[in-house]
Design an enzyme around this catalytic site. Structure first.
Site, PDB file in Angstrom:
ATOM      1  CE  LYS A 106      -1.698  -8.662   8.057  1.00  0.00           C
ATOM      2  NZ  LYS A 106      -0.916  -7.679   8.814  1.00  0.00           N
ATOM      3  N   PRO A 107      -4.379 -13.361   6.231  1.00  0.00           N
ATOM      4  CG  PRO A 107      -5.876 -14.197   7.806  1.00  0.00           C
ATOM      5  CD  PRO A 107      -4.479 -13.719   7.652  1.00  0.00           C
TER       6      PRO A 107
ATOM      7  N   GLY B  21      -7.388  -8.641   4.062  1.00  0.00           N
ATOM      8  CA  GLY B  21      -8.214  -7.716   4.825  1.00  0.00           C
ATOM      9  C   GLY B  21      -7.870  -7.677   6.294  1.00  0.00           C
ATOM     10  CB  CYS B  22      -5.914  -9.938   8.367  1.00  0.00           C
ATOM     11  SG  CYS B  22      -6.144 -10.486  10.030  1.00  0.00           S
ATOM     12  CB  VAL B  23      -5.075  -4.156   9.404  1.00  0.00           C
ATOM     13  CG1 VAL B  23      -5.277  -3.720   7.968  1.00  0.00           C
ATOM     14  CG2 VAL B  23      -6.366  -4.059  10.177  1.00  0.00           C
TER      15      VAL B  23
END
Lengths: 135, 102, 110
Positions: C105-106, C108-110
């Site tokens: 998952k990128p 900082g992506c939540v």
């Protein structure tokens, strides 16, 4: 923009012995979404984070040094490296990897992100910040 | 415009205190906390260099950390002032930014 | 939790990102896309391949903003824009395309 603050991430630890260096880089990438004026400082053992030729295959941890080269895409293009810290460790700028960014305001010209500064200049840079985050 | 620096490591273990002092500007304050308070001891192998490097800088220790470690406040450098937790907060508010040296 | 491709089991986390990046294959990508209700076209593959190259070079999955900017630079503004990317990957280009590309998952992506 008046609500843009100057953020400085101070890196003083070598890359793989502790988690600090990687954590710092991740916070920088996450923080970049907030579009502040971000700069990174590398001093003391932190200068070891930027050496070229890192290969972690043998120690079973991720080599995150290539990620520094993506910082330009995140509009983070001020990486201040302290000359005295390099010299104390027997390093010169040539031992560091090349990190470039494209200057939007100068027809996307490629420019180096790493700026070598003296200890006194580093102290001044620190004194100009709104927020300092240390790792 | 001035900075409050905090240092939480013993100068006998890491270079952090000296690096901090070398990046201080006139009018800055350095607060020694946790194991950092050992940097405030008079008569140690490092006292002279600490005093020299701290010229123009105000030095503080956190009283609670000094007490916890059994260091008599009389053993501290004359240049060092003690503060309690409230004094810590006051120092934070009196400066434009805080830099934690880890 | 796992995907199954050609009789092979590939583990993933609770959000569907594969655990071991080297388990990835084109067949697996098609399989993950199905669970995301995406029919893979050449346009989808173009983005997925771009992401894999980006990861290979920089060791990170880029944030959406960065991905779109990079696509714009490499493929032009008709593809490097929010509308085009969200049409291909309605639940977020970085999230969905990264999952299909077998990346984490990128950051900082939540």
């Amino acid at each position: 923009m008046s609500d843009t603050k100057k953020f400085l991430y101070v890196n003083r630890k070598a890359p793989y012995g502790t988690i600090y260096a990687l954590e710092s880089l991740e916070v920088v990438l996450i923080g970049a979404a907030f579009e502040q004026d971000v700069a990174l400082a590398f001093l003391d053992d932190g200068v070891f984070q930027l050496t070229k030729g890192q290969d972690t295959a043998g120690i079973g941890v991720k080599n995150f040094s290539p990620t520094f080269r993506a910082l330009g895409d995140y509009d983070v293009n001020k990486l201040y490296v302290e000359r005295e810290s390099l010299e104390e460790r027997g390093l010169t700028e040539d031992d560091l990897q090349e990190i470039m960014y494209e200057d939007e305001d100068d027809d996307w010209a490629e420019k180096p992100s790493i700026r070598i500064v003296s200890r006194a200049e580093m102290a001044e840079i620190m004194a100009e910040q709104d927020v300092i985050l240390s790792f | 415009m001035s900075t409050l620096h905090t240092v939480n490591k013993s100068p006998f273990e890491t270079q952090t205190l000296l690096s901090c002092l070398n990046h201080c500007r006139e009018g800055d304050a350095v607060l020694l906390i946790e194991d950092g308070i050992y940097g405030g001891i008079e008569g140690s192998a490092l006292s002279e260099i600490v005093k020299e490097s701290a010229a123009g800088v105000s030095l503080y220790v956190l009283n609670e950390d000094v007490k916890a470690r059994g260091i008599d406040p009389g053993r501290l450098l004359g240049e060092v002032s003690g503060v309690d937790y409230e004094g810590f907060v006051d120092l934070v508010t009196q400066h434009d930014r805080t830099q934690s040296w880890l | 939790m796992a995907y199954e491709v050609n009789g092979q089991v590939v583990e993933h986390d609770e959000e569907g990102y594969i655990t071991n990046l080297s388990d990835w294959s084109r067949e697996l990508a098609e399989e993950i896309a199905k669970t995301e209700n995406i029919e893979m076209t050449d346009e989808h593959w173009e983005v997925v391949n771009f992401l894999r190259d980006y990861y290979e070079e920089y060791q990170i999955a880029p944030a959406v903003r960065v991905l779109i900017k990079a696509i714009k630079k490499s493929m032009g503004p008709e593809k490097g824009n929010n509308k085009y990317m969200y049409e291909l990957f309605p639940y977020g280009p970085a999230k969905q395309a990264c999952k299909i590309a077998g990346l984490p998952k990128p950051t900082g992506c939540v």
